[in-house]
Design an enzyme around this catalytic site. Sequence first.
Site, mmCIF file in Angstrom:
data_model
loop_
_atom_site.group_PDB
_atom_site.id
_atom_site.type_symbol
_atom_site.label_atom_id
_atom_site.label_comp_id
_atom_site.label_asym_id
_atom_site.label_seq_id
_atom_site.Cartn_x
_atom_site.Cartn_y
_atom_site.Cartn_z
ATOM 1 N N GLU A 11 0.843 -1.188 0.000
ATOM 2 C CA GLU A 11 0.000 0.000 0.000
ATOM 3 C C GLU A 11 0.885 1.248 0.000
ATOM 4 O OE1 GLU A 11 -1.958 -1.016 3.579
ATOM 5 O OE2 GLU A 11 -2.874 -2.784 2.680
ATOM 6 N N ASP B 18 0.964 -6.116 12.517
ATOM 7 C CA ASP B 18 -0.372 -6.605 12.863
ATOM 8 C C ASP B 18 -1.186 -6.963 11.629
ATOM 9 O OD1 ASP B 18 -0.737 -5.275 15.982
ATOM 10 O OD2 ASP B 18 0.687 -4.352 14.608
ATOM 11 N N GLU C 83 -4.792 -6.906 2.125
ATOM 12 C CA GLU C 83 -3.587 -7.651 2.479
ATOM 13 C C GLU C 83 -3.654 -9.121 2.089
ATOM 14 O OE1 GLU C 83 -3.368 -3.975 4.981
ATOM 15 O OE2 GLU C 83 -4.960 -5.398 4.478
ATOM 16 N N HIS D 48 -1.395 -1.756 16.033
ATOM 17 C CA HIS D 48 -0.279 -1.415 15.140
ATOM 18 C C HIS D 48 1.058 -1.635 15.840
ATOM 19 C CE1 HIS D 48 -3.468 0.639 12.937
ATOM 20 N NE2 HIS D 48 -2.640 0.937 11.954
#
Length: 731
Positions: free
Chosen positions: A425, A481, A456, A525
């Site tokens: 991304e 994560d 993902e 995160h």
Amino acid sequence: MRLDNVPMATQMRELAVEETDWESFSAEDAKRLVMLTLACRRFEETILQLDKLGLVHGPAHSSIGQDGAAAGCLAALPNGTKINGTHRSHHNCMSKLLSALYYKDFDPVAVNRMPEDMRREVFAMMSEVLGLRTGWNGGRGGSMHMRKDELGIMGTDAIVAGGMPLAVGVAFADKVRKADTITVTFFGDGAIHQGTAHEAMNLAALYSLPMIFFLENNHYAVSMSVGQSTRETTLLTRPVAHGIAAVRVDGMNPFAVWLATRWAEEHIRENGGPAFIEADVYRYYHQSRPFPGSAFGYRTKDEESEWRARDPIDFLRRELPARGILSAADIDGIDAMVKEAMAWANAEIVEGLGSSTRIREELWPDASDPDAGLVGDLSEFDGVSFTEVEDHRAEDMVEMSLIEAMPRVMGANMAKDDTIYVFGEDVANMNGGTVGATRGLVAQFPDRIINTPITENGFCGLANGAATSGLKPVIELMYSDFALVAADQLFNHSAKIRHLFNGKHSVPLVLRCRIPGTEGYGSQHSMDPSGIFALYPGWRVVAASNAFDYVGLMNTALRCTDPVLVIEHQGLYNRKGPIPKNFDHFIPIGKAKRVAEGNQITLLTTLALVDPCIEVAREMGCSADIIDLRTLSLRDIDYETIGASIRKTGNVAIVEQTTRGTSLGSHIADEIQRRFFDYLDQPVKRVTGGWAAPTVSKVLERAALAGPEDIRDVIASLLHDSGQPLLDKIA
């Protein structure tokens, strides 16, 4: 108020066969179609009989009833077409097997024996279903996981929709190599509700890939009907929402499917993007047992009878002679040839009669090493010279931060290897992505730095497919994560493909995962992925605490033929250190680095706690052997270096910043006590954060992760429990 329909650029269509369509269907086309359809049916009948005899270990999902759709599709496409499929793919694989070997001018009516290469592959496919060493993958895949690249069978998949993004990766690899090949991914109506299916379709449309999404709508996902699964039962709405041209066809009519596939191929050739076919079919039997669905109460016998009256083989036997394309004798002759081949393959595999029928003993795989082929043997590093920072002259080095080195080492490798593609991304935006890891690479390699949507699981699956098709994908996950979003592809696929397919198919991809440390990103995160990836031994895992090690480990990761996780700690990004100017040094997988030498205690650590371990031990006046593990995959950890240190100190602690639940240390501690128990003066100690993930609050975040105070405590505890004097802290 007025509500107008919003026009759509992509339309749904339904194919209706017209009488004039038959004029373009030659006897040669018909023979091929008949042979494929009959072979699918006779193979499945043989497997069902073996299942009734108790010789099929595990499920064998029959595709009887759906066979005409697979045959119609693959009879219409070139021999070099590639496919993948689902847990119910015997008919897909049989159709592809025969179409791949169906040589020019072959006439199945003129012979009474299937060609030898076809017979051998029928035997090998049957062997694979039965779990035998003579199968395509040594029996490891069985009925649900079949692969034979030489035939264009790129793997079938037991995870519903799991194979779809892999097919996208196969098509991506072929497109960038300018191969004139179409990839077909077969899946069922149950898969269309999976998010993975939508990610795969979106990526294929976004990148204009040459592939066909082939939906075999058999109306039931196990026992769940389409109507029980979704409010909108017009399933063509799904592909058109992604901009994919789509057509629905009667899948019980193999000729109609043949026409639909010819339309799809033409669309791909003319428009450069994917096409979608929904074939309306029916599986005659239950999910994976040789009984009808009515025996389990979710279908009626009347419904089953109505569908059986539309049987694809009956259709061909009726329509082809009626139109003078083939005679009944022609079809009977093809059927006799197919039956003989199936009977021969069966006879080669089993012996005995009736209830005493058994599989020939010599066909079972060697069970002495079930782990064989789990990972590669690292022979790709033969002749590579591995070096440490001390091995380089000062004048050959340049001072650079880790974040500056990251795009430099990637660019150096991409310049030498045109199979490297970076996916992630924003990797092609903002002059280097979100943190600058791809800075300058877009200008150098504009077609190989690939922005992906926030999908993902989809783009990790694409990378898997591309990796098994000759590319070297590098995946950037913004945060570790997010690997959990892609867990199916990373753990069920990347980690298992090589072993599942008998060690034949490597997955040479690199996954870059970031840990923010104490940067305030919160509990979703902040994960250290080491402990989770360590549970899947098909992965290699490396972690660098400095720029020199990062460059060396990245060079190694990009050369390795196994999937490699490269962990990056954001807290180290701005730390500077010396790096060879040519960026071409290597650090071996499985080699730790002693970063401080001592004789009182051993500290095993990694990433952002390497320097704090050195500093705290120095402050406390402790003589510590400090080892930067660098490689964290459990099968690769450097127990030789660890053992040498433990024999010297007798006292060891594993120091990790991460939370306790996802830490790696418990595995290492267990192994140390198995290997070096006699050398330990006390139990292995561990430093980790708390049980809960760190939160955004600055003080709670620091409390949740291990730091210098925790290192001080464990050093003091190690010294105390070993009877060594506690020393005052050195200013």
